[in-house]
Design a protein around this motif. Structure first.
Motif, PDB file in Angstrom:
ATOM      1  N   ASP A 153      39.581  51.585  51.233  1.00  0.00           N
ATOM      2  CA  ASP A 153      41.004  51.273  51.143  1.00  0.00           C
ATOM      3  C   ASP A 153      41.171  49.774  50.929  1.00  0.00           C
ATOM      4  OD1 ASP A 153      43.751  51.497  51.190  1.00  0.00           O
ATOM      5  OD2 ASP A 153      43.905  51.556  53.374  1.00  0.00           O
ATOM      6  N   PRO A 154      40.853  49.280  49.726  1.00  0.00           N
ATOM      7  CA  PRO A 154      40.896  47.826  49.486  1.00  0.00           C
ATOM      8  C   PRO A 154      42.322  47.282  49.510  1.00  0.00           C
ATOM      9  CG  PRO A 154      40.520  49.008  47.434  1.00  0.00           C
ATOM     10  CD  PRO A 154      40.439  50.034  48.536  1.00  0.00           C
ATOM     11  N   VAL A 155      42.414  46.022  49.893  1.00  0.00           N
ATOM     12  CA  VAL A 155      43.706  45.341  49.942  1.00  0.00           C
ATOM     13  C   VAL A 155      44.123  44.948  48.528  1.00  0.00           C
ATOM     14  CG1 VAL A 155      44.938  43.311  50.809  1.00  0.00           C
ATOM     15  CG2 VAL A 155      43.251  44.457  52.256  1.00  0.00           C
ATOM     16  N   ILE A 156      45.375  45.186  48.196  1.00  0.00           N
ATOM     17  CA  ILE A 156      45.918  44.741  46.914  1.00  0.00           C
ATOM     18  C   ILE A 156      46.235  43.257  47.043  1.00  0.00           C
ATOM     19  CG2 ILE A 156      47.760  45.019  45.226  1.00  0.00           C
ATOM     20  CD1 ILE A 156      48.044  47.907  46.147  1.00  0.00           C
ATOM     21  N   ALA A 157      45.459  42.420  46.355  1.00  0.00           N
ATOM     22  CA  ALA A 157      45.563  40.975  46.528  1.00  0.00           C
ATOM     23  C   ALA A 157      46.794  40.424  45.809  1.00  0.00           C
ATOM     24  CB  ALA A 157      44.299  40.294  46.010  1.00  0.00           C
TER      25      ALA A 157
ATOM     26  N   LEU B 205      50.860  42.124  55.222  1.00  0.00           N
ATOM     27  CA  LEU B 205      52.200  42.063  55.818  1.00  0.00           C
ATOM     28  C   LEU B 205      53.279  42.130  54.743  1.00  0.00           C
ATOM     29  CD1 LEU B 205      51.752  39.339  58.610  1.00  0.00           C
ATOM     30  CD2 LEU B 205      51.934  41.820  58.898  1.00  0.00           C
ATOM     31  N   ILE B 206      53.041  41.460  53.607  1.00  0.00           N
ATOM     32  CA  ILE B 206      54.004  41.503  52.509  1.00  0.00           C
ATOM     33  C   ILE B 206      54.206  42.941  52.027  1.00  0.00           C
ATOM     34  CG2 ILE B 206      54.371  40.858  50.093  1.00  0.00           C
ATOM     35  CD1 ILE B 206      53.009  38.202  50.686  1.00  0.00           C
ATOM     36  N   GLN B 207      53.124  43.702  51.970  1.00  0.00           N
ATOM     37  CA  GLN B 207      53.182  45.080  51.484  1.00  0.00           C
ATOM     38  C   GLN B 207      53.554  46.075  52.583  1.00  0.00           C
ATOM     39  OE1 GLN B 207      49.442  45.887  49.298  1.00  0.00           O
ATOM     40  NE2 GLN B 207      49.268  43.673  49.075  1.00  0.00           N
ATOM     41  N   GLY B 208      53.749  45.585  53.808  1.00  0.00           N
ATOM     42  CA  GLY B 208      54.090  46.483  54.909  1.00  0.00           C
ATOM     43  C   GLY B 208      52.960  47.389  55.344  1.00  0.00           C
ATOM     44  N   ARG B 209      51.713  47.023  55.020  1.00  0.00           N
ATOM     45  CA  ARG B 209      50.551  47.818  55.397  1.00  0.00           C
ATOM     46  C   ARG B 209      49.996  47.298  56.725  1.00  0.00           C
ATOM     47  NH1 ARG B 209      47.707  50.734  51.735  1.00  0.00           N
ATOM     48  NH2 ARG B 209      46.640  51.417  53.637  1.00  0.00           N
ATOM     49  N   PHE B 210      50.635  47.673  57.825  1.00  0.00           N
ATOM     50  CA  PHE B 210      50.212  47.185  59.132  1.00  0.00           C
ATOM     51  C   PHE B 210      48.874  47.797  59.557  1.00  0.00           C
ATOM     52  CE2 PHE B 210      54.899  46.956  59.116  1.00  0.00           C
ATOM     53  CZ  PHE B 210      55.037  45.577  59.269  1.00  0.00           C
ATOM     54  N   ASP B 211      48.559  48.988  59.032  1.00  0.00           N
ATOM     55  CA  ASP B 211      47.245  49.560  59.316  1.00  0.00           C
ATOM     56  C   ASP B 211      46.150  48.730  58.679  1.00  0.00           C
ATOM     57  OD1 ASP B 211      48.280  50.255  56.812  1.00  0.00           O
ATOM     58  OD2 ASP B 211      47.039  52.067  56.668  1.00  0.00           O
ATOM     59  N   GLN B 212      46.383  48.264  57.445  1.00  0.00           N
ATOM     60  CA  GLN B 212      45.421  47.382  56.789  1.00  0.00           C
ATOM     61  C   GLN B 212      45.353  46.019  57.477  1.00  0.00           C
ATOM     62  OE1 GLN B 212      46.363  47.170  52.554  1.00  0.00           O
ATOM     63  NE2 GLN B 212      44.599  48.427  52.091  1.00  0.00           N
ATOM     64  N   PHE B 213      46.490  45.560  57.977  1.00  0.00           N
ATOM     65  CA  PHE B 213      46.522  44.277  58.688  1.00  0.00           C
ATOM     66  C   PHE B 213      45.577  44.308  59.888  1.00  0.00           C
ATOM     67  CE2 PHE B 213      48.156  41.585  62.101  1.00  0.00           C
ATOM     68  CZ  PHE B 213      48.285  40.365  61.455  1.00  0.00           C
ATOM     69  N   VAL B 214      45.613  45.400  60.639  1.00  0.00           N
ATOM     70  CA  VAL B 214      44.732  45.542  61.799  1.00  0.00           C
ATOM     71  C   VAL B 214      43.273  45.577  61.358  1.00  0.00           C
ATOM     72  CG1 VAL B 214      44.094  47.063  63.709  1.00  0.00           C
ATOM     73  CG2 VAL B 214      46.502  46.698  63.169  1.00  0.00           C
ATOM     74  N   ILE B 215      42.995  46.276  60.260  1.00  0.00           N
ATOM     75  CA  ILE B 215      41.618  46.368  59.750  1.00  0.00           C
ATOM     76  C   ILE B 215      41.111  44.992  59.328  1.00  0.00           C
ATOM     77  CG2 ILE B 215      40.194  47.280  57.876  1.00  0.00           C
ATOM     78  CD1 ILE B 215      41.938  49.807  57.948  1.00  0.00           C
ATOM     79  N   VAL B 216      41.944  44.244  58.587  1.00  0.00           N
ATOM     80  CA  VAL B 216      41.558  42.898  58.152  1.00  0.00           C
ATOM     81  C   VAL B 216      41.333  41.997  59.362  1.00  0.00           C
ATOM     82  CG1 VAL B 216      42.355  40.833  56.932  1.00  0.00           C
ATOM     83  CG2 VAL B 216      42.699  43.091  55.918  1.00  0.00           C
ATOM     84  N   LEU B 217      42.196  42.132  60.369  1.00  0.00           N
ATOM     85  CA  LEU B 217      42.051  41.324  61.581  1.00  0.00           C
ATOM     86  C   LEU B 217      40.746  41.651  62.305  1.00  0.00           C
ATOM     87  CD1 LEU B 217      43.610  39.175  63.165  1.00  0.00           C
ATOM     88  CD2 LEU B 217      44.625  41.013  64.519  1.00  0.00           C
ATOM     89  N   LYS B 218      40.381  42.924  62.342  1.00  0.00           N
ATOM     90  CA  LYS B 218      39.108  43.309  62.961  1.00  0.00           C
ATOM     91  C   LYS B 218      37.921  42.713  62.218  1.00  0.00           C
ATOM     92  CE  LYS B 218      40.440  47.699  65.148  1.00  0.00           C
ATOM     93  NZ  LYS B 218      40.228  49.175  65.160  1.00  0.00           N
ATOM     94  N   HIS B 219      38.010  42.674  60.893  1.00  0.00           N
ATOM     95  CA  HIS B 219      36.928  42.071  60.105  1.00  0.00           C
ATOM     96  C   HIS B 219      36.815  40.565  60.356  1.00  0.00           C
ATOM     97  CE1 HIS B 219      36.856  45.851  57.795  1.00  0.00           C
ATOM     98  NE2 HIS B 219      35.681  45.454  57.341  1.00  0.00           N
ATOM     99  N   LEU B 220      37.918  39.947  60.771  1.00  0.00           N
ATOM    100  CA  LEU B 220      37.910  38.504  61.013  1.00  0.00           C
ATOM    101  C   LEU B 220      37.298  38.137  62.361  1.00  0.00           C
ATOM    102  CD1 LEU B 220      41.366  37.228  59.698  1.00  0.00           C
ATOM    103  CD2 LEU B 220      39.171  36.172  59.205  1.00  0.00           C
ATOM    104  N   VAL B 221      37.333  39.054  63.321  1.00  0.00           N
ATOM    105  CA  VAL B 221      37.007  38.706  64.704  1.00  0.00           C
ATOM    106  C   VAL B 221      35.583  38.179  64.847  1.00  0.00           C
ATOM    107  CG1 VAL B 221      36.689  39.632  67.031  1.00  0.00           C
ATOM    108  CG2 VAL B 221      38.721  40.246  65.706  1.00  0.00           C
TER     109      VAL B 221
END
Length: 334
Positions: free
Chosen positions: A172-176, A186-202
């Protein structure tokens, strides 16, 4: 102030020029033929010679350098030898990834490091003070590559809490849009992806934040202890002002200059020195971009990447100098 900023920007020109000469000479001294690397070991001598001619690698080194310098002056960083794509457009996604990782790590370092240093200074020689200083010493001495591998083994493989590497889910890649994935989701309203990206950052973020956190904690403690001995702090405490007001309004504000200096230096180092972290966690940042270019002997990418990092480092230091005047109105630049 404007005169000072313009003067600093003018001084930036010889710095970048000298950096470009040093980097160019070092890179061209590295053994290996870019044409041979691009075509592979099975390529014929004729094919390698033809590719070298098309890439301009047969020209004398000074001709190659001045050609590259001419491109930089016109705002063109050249084309990658490997992908044949313009570096100006190709480098931005990598820069955005490094920015996101570096600022995430610095947010952790500033919040944790400054507060640990403040509490440690306020309760000097307490158990908390000793524990913080020991942890800071360990943090400064901790090899980042070792810590990154331990984090992957513990939190990804054993516990399964966080992803091992990468910046997003492959399925489920992020649309850049801006290439800052936290903002894009956040711009796209994909809060599920936001959590996934945040987990990858930790994991890469905490590994990268270890040394800056320790340095900021030690510097904050030392600077706070020096200011706490001042008469105005003793007067504020004698008047019975609340502890938080004494700490954050009186003490921290006057102790912030050396801490801000360290934060600026560490931010610049994170932007240019995250190669190990980005490689371990397969993070597609500017450090890994340069690292892969070295393997392919991609001279334009290496030169441009290092110049961009040097430019960012100088600009961050300039921003820190400007912030000095915001924190302390007594500081003036003429």
């Amino acid at each position: 102030m404007l005169h000072y900023i313009m003067k600093r920007l003018i001084h930036l020109i010889p710095v970048l020029l000298g950096m470009s000469i040093i980097v160019f000479l070092i890179i061209h001294a590295i053994p290996g033929d870019p044409a041979q690397v691009i075509l592979g070991q099975q390529a014929t001598a004729e094919a390698v010679a033809a590719l070298r001619e098309s890439l301009g690698l047969n020209n004398p080194w000074y001709v190659q350098y001045f050609s590259y310098l001419q491109d930089i002056v016109t705002g063109d960083l050249g084309d990658s030898l490997r992908t044949r794509q313009p570096i100006t457009t190709e480098v931005w996604p990598y820069l955005a990834a490094t920015f996101e990782l570096a600022f995430f790590a610095m947010a952790i370092a500033v919040i944790v490091g400054m507060n640990a240093g403040i509490i440690s200074a306020w309760f000097q020689n307490s158990k908390f003070d000793y524990i913080v200083m020991v942890i800071a010493l360990v943090g400064v001495s901790m090899p980042i590559f070792w810590l990154g591998l331990v984090e992957q083994w513990l939190f990804s493989i054993k516990l399964g809490w966080l992803p091992t590497s990468g910046r997003e889910e492959v399925r489920d890649p992020v649309i850049a849009i801006t290439h800052f994935y936290l903002i894009d989701t956040l711009i796209q309203g994909r809060f599920d992806q936001f959590v996934i990206v945040l987990k990858h950052l930790v994991l890469p973020g905490t590994a990268l934040a270890t040394i800056p956190t320790a340095i900021i904690a030690r510097m904050t403690r030392a600077s706070m202890l020096e200011v706490m001995r001042s008469d105005f702090v003793r007067t504020a405490r004698a008047k019975g002002q609340r502890m938080l007001i004494v700490i954050y309004k009186h003490t921290l504000k006057n102790a912030l200059i050396p801490v801000l200096t360290v934060i600026g230096l560490q931010t610049g180092l994170l932007l240019g020195g995250a190669i190990l972290t980005e490689t371990i966690f397969s993070w597609p940042g500017i450090g890994r971009y340069i690292y892969e270019a070295i393997g392919y002997r991609d001279y334009p990418v290496i030169q441009s990447g290092i110049l961009i990092v040097a430019f960012l480092f100088v600009m961050i230091n300039l921003l820190v100098d400007i912030l000095y005047t915001v924190i302390d109105s007594r500081i003036k630049y003429n």
